[in-house]
Design a protein around this motif. Structure first.
Motif, PDB file in Angstrom:
ATOM      1  N   LEU A  15       0.901  -1.212  -0.080  1.00  0.00           N
ATOM      2  CA  LEU A  15      -0.039   0.075  -0.019  1.00  0.00           C
ATOM      3  C   LEU A  15       0.695   1.169  -0.110  1.00  0.00           C
ATOM      4  CD1 LEU A  15      -2.838   1.365   0.207  1.00  0.00           C
ATOM      5  CD2 LEU A  15      -2.491   1.084   2.711  1.00  0.00           C
ATOM      6  N   LEU A  16       0.795   1.985  -1.103  1.00  0.00           N
ATOM      7  CA  LEU A  16       1.626   3.134  -1.258  1.00  0.00           C
ATOM      8  C   LEU A  16       0.933   4.542  -0.544  1.00  0.00           C
ATOM      9  CD1 LEU A  16       3.091   2.850  -4.762  1.00  0.00           C
ATOM     10  CD2 LEU A  16       3.873   2.038  -2.517  1.00  0.00           C
ATOM     11  N   ALA A  17      -0.635   4.515  -0.801  1.00  0.00           N
ATOM     12  CA  ALA A  17      -1.076   5.672  -0.307  1.00  0.00           C
ATOM     13  C   ALA A  17      -2.570   5.222  -0.192  1.00  0.00           C
ATOM     14  CB  ALA A  17      -1.049   7.103  -1.219  1.00  0.00           C
ATOM     15  N   GLN A  22      -9.173   7.555  -2.448  1.00  0.00           N
ATOM     16  CA  GLN A  22      -8.403   7.115  -3.239  1.00  0.00           C
ATOM     17  C   GLN A  22      -7.414   6.230  -2.613  1.00  0.00           C
ATOM     18  OE1 GLN A  22      -6.189  10.476  -5.102  1.00  0.00           O
ATOM     19  NE2 GLN A  22      -8.463  11.683  -5.451  1.00  0.00           N
ATOM     20  N   ALA A  23      -6.427   5.363  -3.517  1.00  0.00           N
ATOM     21  CA  ALA A  23      -5.689   4.518  -2.994  1.00  0.00           C
ATOM     22  C   ALA A  23      -4.677   4.208  -4.315  1.00  0.00           C
ATOM     23  CB  ALA A  23      -6.208   3.231  -2.370  1.00  0.00           C
ATOM     24  N   THR A  51      -7.437  -4.756  -4.836  1.00  0.00           N
ATOM     25  CA  THR A  51      -6.905  -4.199  -3.366  1.00  0.00           C
ATOM     26  C   THR A  51      -6.873  -2.774  -3.421  1.00  0.00           C
ATOM     27  OG1 THR A  51      -5.809  -6.382  -3.156  1.00  0.00           O
ATOM     28  CG2 THR A  51      -4.952  -4.362  -1.967  1.00  0.00           C
ATOM     29  N   ALA A  52      -6.617  -2.194  -4.673  1.00  0.00           N
ATOM     30  CA  ALA A  52      -6.637  -0.594  -4.590  1.00  0.00           C
ATOM     31  C   ALA A  52      -7.825  -0.170  -4.386  1.00  0.00           C
ATOM     32  CB  ALA A  52      -6.063  -0.232  -6.063  1.00  0.00           C
ATOM     33  N   PHE A  53      -9.261  -0.832  -4.955  1.00  0.00           N
ATOM     34  CA  PHE A  53     -10.332  -0.607  -4.764  1.00  0.00           C
ATOM     35  C   PHE A  53     -10.789  -0.522  -3.431  1.00  0.00           C
ATOM     36  CE2 PHE A  53     -14.523  -3.113  -5.166  1.00  0.00           C
ATOM     37  CZ  PHE A  53     -15.507  -1.863  -5.117  1.00  0.00           C
ATOM     38  N   ALA A  54     -10.638  -1.732  -2.776  1.00  0.00           N
ATOM     39  CA  ALA A  54     -10.919  -1.711  -1.258  1.00  0.00           C
ATOM     40  C   ALA A  54     -10.423  -0.682  -0.369  1.00  0.00           C
ATOM     41  CB  ALA A  54     -10.457  -3.452  -0.831  1.00  0.00           C
ATOM     42  N   CYS A  55      -9.120  -0.432  -0.706  1.00  0.00           N
ATOM     43  CA  CYS A  55      -8.405   0.474   0.145  1.00  0.00           C
ATOM     44  C   CYS A  55      -8.972   1.833  -0.148  1.00  0.00           C
ATOM     45  CB  CYS A  55      -6.932   0.474  -0.085  1.00  0.00           C
ATOM     46  SG  CYS A  55      -5.782  -1.015   0.349  1.00  0.00           S
ATOM     47  N   ALA A  56      -9.441   2.285  -1.489  1.00  0.00           N
ATOM     48  CA  ALA A  56      -9.890   3.400  -1.825  1.00  0.00           C
ATOM     49  C   ALA A  56     -11.350   3.635  -1.011  1.00  0.00           C
ATOM     50  CB  ALA A  56     -10.072   3.744  -3.099  1.00  0.00           C
ATOM     51  N   CYS A  57     -12.087   2.480  -1.049  1.00  0.00           N
ATOM     52  CA  CYS A  57     -13.569   2.732  -0.741  1.00  0.00           C
ATOM     53  C   CYS A  57     -13.796   2.349   0.518  1.00  0.00           C
ATOM     54  CB  CYS A  57     -14.609   1.855  -1.460  1.00  0.00           C
ATOM     55  SG  CYS A  57     -14.034  -0.037  -1.113  1.00  0.00           S
ATOM     56  N   ASN A  58     -12.610   1.982   1.400  1.00  0.00           N
ATOM     57  CA  ASN A  58     -12.679   1.783   2.980  1.00  0.00           C
ATOM     58  C   ASN A  58     -11.991   2.872   3.820  1.00  0.00           C
ATOM     59  OD1 ASN A  58     -13.928  -0.811   4.425  1.00  0.00           O
ATOM     60  ND2 ASN A  58     -12.988  -1.384   1.996  1.00  0.00           N
ATOM     61  N   SER A  59     -11.341   3.931   2.685  1.00  0.00           N
ATOM     62  CA  SER A  59     -10.533   5.029   3.210  1.00  0.00           C
ATOM     63  C   SER A  59     -11.552   6.011   3.779  1.00  0.00           C
ATOM     64  CB  SER A  59      -9.855   5.865   2.198  1.00  0.00           C
ATOM     65  OG  SER A  59     -10.629   6.477   1.143  1.00  0.00           O
ATOM     66  N   HIS A  60     -12.954   5.974   3.536  1.00  0.00           N
ATOM     67  CA  HIS A  60     -13.905   6.928   4.353  1.00  0.00           C
ATOM     68  C   HIS A  60     -13.920   6.595   6.073  1.00  0.00           C
ATOM     69  CE1 HIS A  60     -14.318   9.285   1.000  1.00  0.00           C
ATOM     70  NE2 HIS A  60     -14.598   8.148   0.358  1.00  0.00           N
ATOM     71  N   ALA A  85      -1.675   0.006  -9.231  1.00  0.00           N
ATOM     72  CA  ALA A  85      -2.949   0.137  -9.370  1.00  0.00           C
ATOM     73  C   ALA A  85      -3.264   1.606  -8.622  1.00  0.00           C
ATOM     74  CB  ALA A  85      -3.605  -0.961  -8.877  1.00  0.00           C
ATOM     75  N   TYR A  86      -3.929   2.430  -9.208  1.00  0.00           N
ATOM     76  CA  TYR A  86      -4.564   3.539  -8.771  1.00  0.00           C
ATOM     77  C   TYR A  86      -5.853   3.681  -8.780  1.00  0.00           C
ATOM     78  CZ  TYR A  86      -5.552   8.620  -8.331  1.00  0.00           C
ATOM     79  OH  TYR A  86      -6.214   9.937  -7.885  1.00  0.00           O
ATOM     80  N   ALA A  87      -6.535   3.794  -7.599  1.00  0.00           N
ATOM     81  CA  ALA A  87      -8.064   3.860  -7.637  1.00  0.00           C
ATOM     82  C   ALA A  87      -8.626   5.024  -7.363  1.00  0.00           C
ATOM     83  CB  ALA A  87      -8.472   2.878  -6.234  1.00  0.00           C
ATOM     84  N   GLN A  88      -9.672   5.503  -7.641  1.00  0.00           N
ATOM     85  CA  GLN A  88     -10.219   6.740  -7.513  1.00  0.00           C
ATOM     86  C   GLN A  88     -12.024   6.569  -7.371  1.00  0.00           C
ATOM     87  OE1 GLN A  88      -8.988  10.105 -10.346  1.00  0.00           O
ATOM     88  NE2 GLN A  88      -9.999  11.286  -9.017  1.00  0.00           N
TER      89      GLN A  88
END
Length: 126
Positions: A15-17, A22-23, A51-60, A85-88
């Motif tokens: 995980l980079l960010a 976003q993730a 995984t990027a998707f999961a990190c982005a949508c759980n960031s809230h 992978a960059y998720a937005q």
């Protein structure tokens, strides 16, 4: 959430960010991840994007899961490639959301993923 994601960590996904819908995650394609055509198996590319998707949508904050997803593979990759992978977040409405994920290799787009999320109700287990 990522700290408890043993599946992603077992594949070496980093995980980079993550934050504000976003993730960004990264993975080295190993020799164990290629198919009979010496290309990265699509399931691994999907998992990286997921995984990027999961990190982005759980960031809230609230526990959020996938309601569905699809991917389009645009270019093959192979062992030794590093995929990012960059998720937005595109839109959220109520408990539903739509997220786009772009998977790249050295800046070249190799896959596009769209995930649909669903936030679990209060008191639901993670």
């Amino acid at each position: 959430m990522f700290d408890r994601d043993t599946a992603s960590k077992a594949l070496g996904i980093e995980l980079l960010a993550a934050g504000n819908g976003q993730a960004t995650v990264r993975m080295l394609v190993t020799g164990d991840m290629v198919n009979g055509h010496a290309m990265t198996h699509g399931g691994y590319v999907f998992m990286l994007a997921d995984t990027a998707f999961a990190c982005a949508c759980n960031s809230h904050g609230p526990v959020t899961v996938a309601a569905g997803a699809d991917i389009t593979f645009l270019r093959p990759t192979s062992a030794g490639d590093v995929l990012t992978a960059y998720a937005q977040e595109r839109v959220t409405r109520g408990r539903s959301g739509i997220y786009d994920v772009t998977v790249t290799r050295d800046g070249e787009v190799v896959a596009e993923f769209r995930g649909r999320s669903r936030t679990l109700g209060p008191g639901r287990p993670a």
